[in-house]
Design an enzyme around this catalytic site. Structure first.
Site, PDB file in Angstrom:
ATOM      1  CD  GLU A  18      -3.279  -0.755   1.921  1.00 31.83           C
ATOM      2  OE1 GLU A  18      -3.189   0.036   2.878  1.00 31.83           O
ATOM      3  OE2 GLU A  18      -4.320  -1.354   1.636  1.00 31.83           O
ATOM      4  CE1 TYR A  80     -11.085  -3.348   3.726  1.00 27.94           C
ATOM      5  CE2 TYR A  80      -9.503  -2.282   2.288  1.00 27.94           C
ATOM      6  CZ  TYR A  80      -9.784  -3.078   3.371  1.00 27.94           C
ATOM      7  OH  TYR A  80      -8.770  -3.615   4.101  1.00 27.94           O
ATOM      8  CD  GLU A 106      -5.739  -4.393   3.064  1.00 29.31           C
ATOM      9  OE1 GLU A 106      -4.507  -4.464   3.210  1.00 29.31           O
ATOM     10  OE2 GLU A 106      -6.417  -3.412   3.421  1.00 29.31           O
ATOM     11  CB  ALA A 112     -11.413   2.338   2.181  1.00 28.29           C
ATOM     12  CD1 TRP A 140      -8.922  -5.444   6.770  1.00 30.92           C
ATOM     13  CD2 TRP A 140      -6.921  -6.420   6.831  1.00 30.92           C
ATOM     14  NE1 TRP A 140      -8.245  -4.904   7.818  1.00 30.92           N
ATOM     15  CE2 TRP A 140      -6.999  -5.490   7.874  1.00 30.92           C
ATOM     16  CE3 TRP A 140      -5.750  -7.144   6.698  1.00 30.92           C
ATOM     17  CZ2 TRP A 140      -5.965  -5.267   8.756  1.00 30.92           C
ATOM     18  CZ3 TRP A 140      -4.728  -6.922   7.568  1.00 30.92           C
ATOM     19  CH2 TRP A 140      -4.837  -5.999   8.585  1.00 30.92           C
ATOM     20  CE  LYS A 145      -9.889  -1.981  14.902  1.00 31.33           C
ATOM     21  NZ  LYS A 145      -8.940  -1.339  13.995  1.00 31.33           N
ATOM     22  CD  GLU A 147     -11.881  -2.806  11.598  1.00 35.09           C
ATOM     23  OE1 GLU A 147     -11.663  -1.652  12.020  1.00 35.09           O
ATOM     24  OE2 GLU A 147     -11.131  -3.386  10.807  1.00 35.09           O
TER      25      GLU A 147
END
Length: 182
Positions: A18, A80, A106, A112, A140, A145, A147
């Protein structure tokens, strides 16, 4: 890594993950990749090396226009489903038309940011697109977590063996997509 694991046939290297900010393929990323690939190849002549491109590994069209000479290199693409769409898919088709190998190292079902909901319909558009083109992908993220992109529900074991209840909405969708993969 190449010195330690280069004799194993199942190693994949990803360099320049990235790149973003004031960098571009020709002036910054490509010269860096040439140097790093030379170092890897001194110890591992065969395994796949995935190279990122500018704008968080989305500018694969630039790499396709000035590819690396190593025959076992692929260019990373990250997306994403809640943020990226047809424009990025068009870049994949363009890069492939230039004989560039693409590896989606990913992607997420979310925006994103890693959050913002699970975009199931757009995720399925993306995965169908990748599968139709036989492009490998890695989702990913495998974490608990709190999220949208996390595959595990909060508190799920770090040791695996997860039940359906221990998977998040994202995890259940990705599991289904893996099981459906041709």
């Amino acid at each position: 890594m190449a010195r330690r694991y280069g004799d194993y046939p199942n190693i994949i290297y990803e360099i320049a993950n990235e790149p973003n900010g004031p960098v571009n393929w020709n002036q910054h990323i490509r010269p860096y990749a040439v140097d790093v690939i030379d170092t890897i190849r001194a110890h591992d002549p065969n395994n796949l090396i995935i190279v990122g491109t500018a704008t968080w590994s989305q500018d694969i069209h630039d790499a396709a226009d000035n590819p690396l000479s190593d025959p076992n290199v692929a260019y990373a693409l990250h997306f994403y489903a809640g943020t990226h769409g047809e424009e990025l898919r068009s870049r994949i088709d363009y890069a492939r038309s230039r004989n560039a190998a693409i590896f989606v190292s990913e992607w997420g079902v979310s925006q994103a940011t890693g959050d913002g909901g699970v975009f199931e319909q757009e995720t399925r558009v993306w995965i169908d697109f990748l599968n139709d083109r036989r492009i490998s992908w890695v989702n990913w993220n495998l974490s608990d977590k709190v999220e949208s992109s996390a595959a595990l529900a909060p508190g799920a074991s770090a040791r695996g063996g997860w039940t359906q209840a221990q998977l998040s909405e994202s995890g259940r969708l990705v599991r289904e997509l893996i099981k459906e993969r041709p």
